[in-house]
Design a protein around this motif. Sequence first.
Motif, PDB file in Angstrom:
ATOM      1  N   HIS A   1       0.959  -1.012   0.011  1.00 24.29           N
ATOM      2  CA  HIS A   1      -0.008  -0.018   0.201  1.00 24.29           C
ATOM      3  C   HIS A   1       1.061   1.244   0.043  1.00 24.29           C
ATOM      4  O   HIS A   1       2.216   1.085   0.099  1.00 24.29           O
ATOM      5  CB  HIS A   1      -1.148   0.008   1.131  1.00 24.29           C
ATOM      6  CG  HIS A   1      -0.254  -0.306   2.662  1.00 24.29           C
ATOM      7  ND1 HIS A   1       0.535   0.545   3.069  1.00 24.29           N
ATOM      8  CD2 HIS A   1      -0.412  -1.161   3.522  1.00 24.29           C
ATOM      9  CE1 HIS A   1       0.999   0.230   4.303  1.00 24.29           C
ATOM     10  NE2 HIS A   1       0.478  -1.202   4.496  1.00 24.29           N
TER      11      HIS A   1
ATOM     12  N   ARG B   1     -11.426  -3.800   4.297  1.00 24.65           N
ATOM     13  CA  ARG B   1     -12.248  -2.816   3.388  1.00 24.65           C
ATOM     14  C   ARG B   1     -12.593  -3.555   2.194  1.00 24.65           C
ATOM     15  O   ARG B   1     -13.716  -3.484   1.767  1.00 24.65           O
ATOM     16  CB  ARG B   1     -11.369  -1.591   3.069  1.00 24.65           C
ATOM     17  CG  ARG B   1     -11.066  -0.507   4.027  1.00 24.65           C
ATOM     18  CD  ARG B   1     -10.360   0.194   3.681  1.00 24.65           C
ATOM     19  NE  ARG B   1     -10.245   1.499   4.765  1.00 24.65           N
ATOM     20  CZ  ARG B   1     -11.021   2.559   4.631  1.00 24.65           C
ATOM     21  NH1 ARG B   1     -11.744   2.585   3.579  1.00 24.65           N
ATOM     22  NH2 ARG B   1     -11.009   3.491   5.451  1.00 24.65           N
TER      23      ARG B   1
ATOM     24  N   SER C   1     -14.064   1.697   0.094  1.00 24.24           N
ATOM     25  CA  SER C   1     -13.238   2.184  -1.136  1.00 24.24           C
ATOM     26  C   SER C   1     -11.815   2.028  -0.650  1.00 24.24           C
ATOM     27  O   SER C   1     -11.490   2.236   0.498  1.00 24.24           O
ATOM     28  CB  SER C   1     -13.324   3.884  -1.323  1.00 24.24           C
ATOM     29  OG  SER C   1     -12.219   4.257  -2.036  1.00 24.24           O
ATOM     30  N   LEU C   2     -10.842   1.694  -1.598  1.00 27.86           N
ATOM     31  CA  LEU C   2      -9.408   1.631  -1.296  1.00 27.86           C
ATOM     32  C   LEU C   2      -8.663   3.084  -2.034  1.00 27.86           C
ATOM     33  O   LEU C   2      -7.377   2.893  -1.884  1.00 27.86           O
ATOM     34  CB  LEU C   2      -8.799   0.327  -2.093  1.00 27.86           C
ATOM     35  CG  LEU C   2      -9.302  -0.757  -1.413  1.00 27.86           C
ATOM     36  CD1 LEU C   2      -8.905  -1.944  -1.961  1.00 27.86           C
ATOM     37  CD2 LEU C   2      -8.983  -0.865  -0.048  1.00 27.86           C
ATOM     38  N   LYS C   3      -9.412   3.861  -2.525  1.00 28.08           N
ATOM     39  CA  LYS C   3      -8.908   5.190  -3.151  1.00 28.08           C
ATOM     40  C   LYS C   3      -8.050   5.694  -2.130  1.00 28.08           C
ATOM     41  O   LYS C   3      -8.369   5.926  -1.134  1.00 28.08           O
ATOM     42  CB  LYS C   3     -10.092   6.050  -3.523  1.00 28.08           C
ATOM     43  CG  LYS C   3      -9.531   6.933  -4.774  1.00 28.08           C
ATOM     44  CD  LYS C   3      -9.126   6.255  -5.960  1.00 28.08           C
ATOM     45  CE  LYS C   3      -9.032   7.681  -7.129  1.00 28.08           C
ATOM     46  NZ  LYS C   3      -8.510   6.995  -8.547  1.00 28.08           N
ATOM     47  N   TYR C   4      -6.668   6.147  -2.697  1.00 27.58           N
ATOM     48  CA  TYR C   4      -5.692   6.782  -1.940  1.00 27.58           C
ATOM     49  C   TYR C   4      -5.172   6.015  -0.829  1.00 27.58           C
ATOM     50  O   TYR C   4      -4.259   6.531  -0.052  1.00 27.58           O
ATOM     51  CB  TYR C   4      -6.282   8.197  -1.423  1.00 27.58           C
ATOM     52  CG  TYR C   4      -7.092   9.038  -2.661  1.00 27.58           C
ATOM     53  CD1 TYR C   4      -6.346   9.423  -3.619  1.00 27.58           C
ATOM     54  CD2 TYR C   4      -8.193   9.349  -2.307  1.00 27.58           C
ATOM     55  CE1 TYR C   4      -6.965  10.012  -4.488  1.00 27.58           C
ATOM     56  CE2 TYR C   4      -8.986  10.273  -3.391  1.00 27.58           C
ATOM     57  CZ  TYR C   4      -8.270  10.578  -4.647  1.00 27.58           C
ATOM     58  OH  TYR C   4      -8.711  11.297  -5.384  1.00 27.58           O
TER      59      TYR C   4
ATOM     60  N   ASP D   1      -3.850   2.779  -7.769  1.00 25.57           N
ATOM     61  CA  ASP D   1      -4.942   2.358  -8.669  1.00 25.57           C
ATOM     62  C   ASP D   1      -4.394   1.057  -9.631  1.00 25.57           C
ATOM     63  O   ASP D   1      -5.638   0.324  -9.856  1.00 25.57           O
ATOM     64  CB  ASP D   1      -5.438   3.283  -9.609  1.00 25.57           C
ATOM     65  CG  ASP D   1      -5.930   4.435  -9.034  1.00 25.57           C
ATOM     66  OD1 ASP D   1      -6.520   4.557  -7.993  1.00 25.57           O
ATOM     67  OD2 ASP D   1      -5.905   5.523  -9.683  1.00 25.57           O
ATOM     68  N   SER D   2      -3.322   0.886  -9.841  1.00 24.54           N
ATOM     69  CA  SER D   2      -3.040  -0.162 -10.854  1.00 24.54           C
ATOM     70  C   SER D   2      -2.989  -1.455  -9.631  1.00 24.54           C
ATOM     71  O   SER D   2      -3.488  -2.576 -10.154  1.00 24.54           O
ATOM     72  CB  SER D   2      -1.622  -0.137 -11.396  1.00 24.54           C
ATOM     73  OG  SER D   2      -0.500  -0.135 -10.248  1.00 24.54           O
TER      74      SER D   2
ATOM     75  N   ILE E   1      -5.140  -1.848  -7.050  1.00 24.49           N
ATOM     76  CA  ILE E   1      -6.662  -2.010  -6.893  1.00 24.49           C
ATOM     77  C   ILE E   1      -7.319  -2.751  -8.207  1.00 24.49           C
ATOM     78  O   ILE E   1      -8.151  -3.586  -7.913  1.00 24.49           O
ATOM     79  CB  ILE E   1      -7.435  -0.568  -6.771  1.00 24.49           C
ATOM     80  CG1 ILE E   1      -7.030   0.055  -5.595  1.00 24.49           C
ATOM     81  CG2 ILE E   1      -8.922  -0.740  -6.772  1.00 24.49           C
ATOM     82  CD1 ILE E   1      -7.546   1.385  -5.414  1.00 24.49           C
ATOM     83  N   ASP E   2      -6.685  -2.419  -9.264  1.00 29.69           N
ATOM     84  CA  ASP E   2      -7.322  -2.984 -10.506  1.00 29.69           C
ATOM     85  C   ASP E   2      -7.153  -4.563 -10.566  1.00 29.69           C
ATOM     86  O   ASP E   2      -7.606  -5.399 -10.854  1.00 29.69           O
ATOM     87  CB  ASP E   2      -6.839  -2.404 -11.847  1.00 29.69           C
ATOM     88  CG  ASP E   2      -7.374  -0.913 -12.234  1.00 29.69           C
ATOM     89  OD1 ASP E   2      -8.588  -0.771 -11.222  1.00 29.69           O
ATOM     90  OD2 ASP E   2      -6.836  -0.196 -12.709  1.00 29.69           O
TER      91      ASP E   2
ATOM     92  N   ARG F   1      -8.806  -6.608  -7.848  1.00 26.92           N
ATOM     93  CA  ARG F   1     -10.455  -6.899  -8.477  1.00 26.92           C
ATOM     94  C   ARG F   1     -10.340  -7.915  -9.480  1.00 26.92           C
ATOM     95  O   ARG F   1     -11.076  -8.780  -9.436  1.00 26.92           O
ATOM     96  CB  ARG F   1     -10.902  -5.408  -8.967  1.00 26.92           C
ATOM     97  CG  ARG F   1     -11.331  -4.452  -7.983  1.00 26.92           C
ATOM     98  CD  ARG F   1     -11.684  -3.270  -8.309  1.00 26.92           C
ATOM     99  NE  ARG F   1     -12.020  -2.150  -7.430  1.00 26.92           N
ATOM    100  CZ  ARG F   1     -12.582  -0.997  -7.798  1.00 26.92           C
ATOM    101  NH1 ARG F   1     -12.268  -0.358  -8.976  1.00 26.92           N
ATOM    102  NH2 ARG F   1     -12.704  -0.128  -6.739  1.00 26.92           N
TER     103      ARG F   1
END
Length: 214
Positions: free
Chosen positions: A40, A187, A193-196, A200-201, A203-204, A207
């Motif tokens: 993270h 989470r 949300s995991l934003k910030y 993003d890469s 998170i993608d 998923r």
Amino acid sequence: MKRLAVKTLIEKSVQDMPQLSSSRKKKRVGILGGTFNPPHLGHLIIAEEVADQLGLDKVLFIPDSTPPHVDHKAAASAAKRKAMVELSIAGNPRFELNTCELDRGGISYTYDTLQELRLRHPDWEYYFIIGGDMVAYLPKWHKINELVKLVHLVGVARSGYPKKSNYPILWVDVPLIEISSTDIRWRIQHGCSLKYLVLDSVIDYIRKEGLYRV
């Protein structure tokens, strides 16, 4: 205190350590180990701050195979944790993935890792980064008395944990950002949300692979 003054004090502390040579001719290499389950932004901030304040040439991110000091937890496979680290450090030329512990397999002891790294690169000077919460566990580390002769231990301050130890610790102050892989997994399981918190890469990737859903 100004950053220049901080760097001066840190370099003086390193020079005062009797166990290791602090020759500026050697490449100064940081080590950030962990399960990275998942990696993270806290990991990246710590690595960048330590590298900047200590003037490190690079920081090795070393995912462990089987960590000896943490409770059992459901972890993504070694291949997927490696992939997430690669995504996290992409674009930072000072960050580098090292898979020696994954390749070695079994329990990941820091002493064994340092022995291997020193054999491969005897001209490097190593700085092993640990959180303030882990400093209290140092007496239980495998061959800790031998380990401190091989590496500079760099302590990163954590809220609620004192900056003290019976072992030589080079303390570095970094922004106190309370992000943990445990919280991120929670989470994901609860659809938050995991934003910030995670790139993003990553998170993608989480998923796409369906990681940490159960």
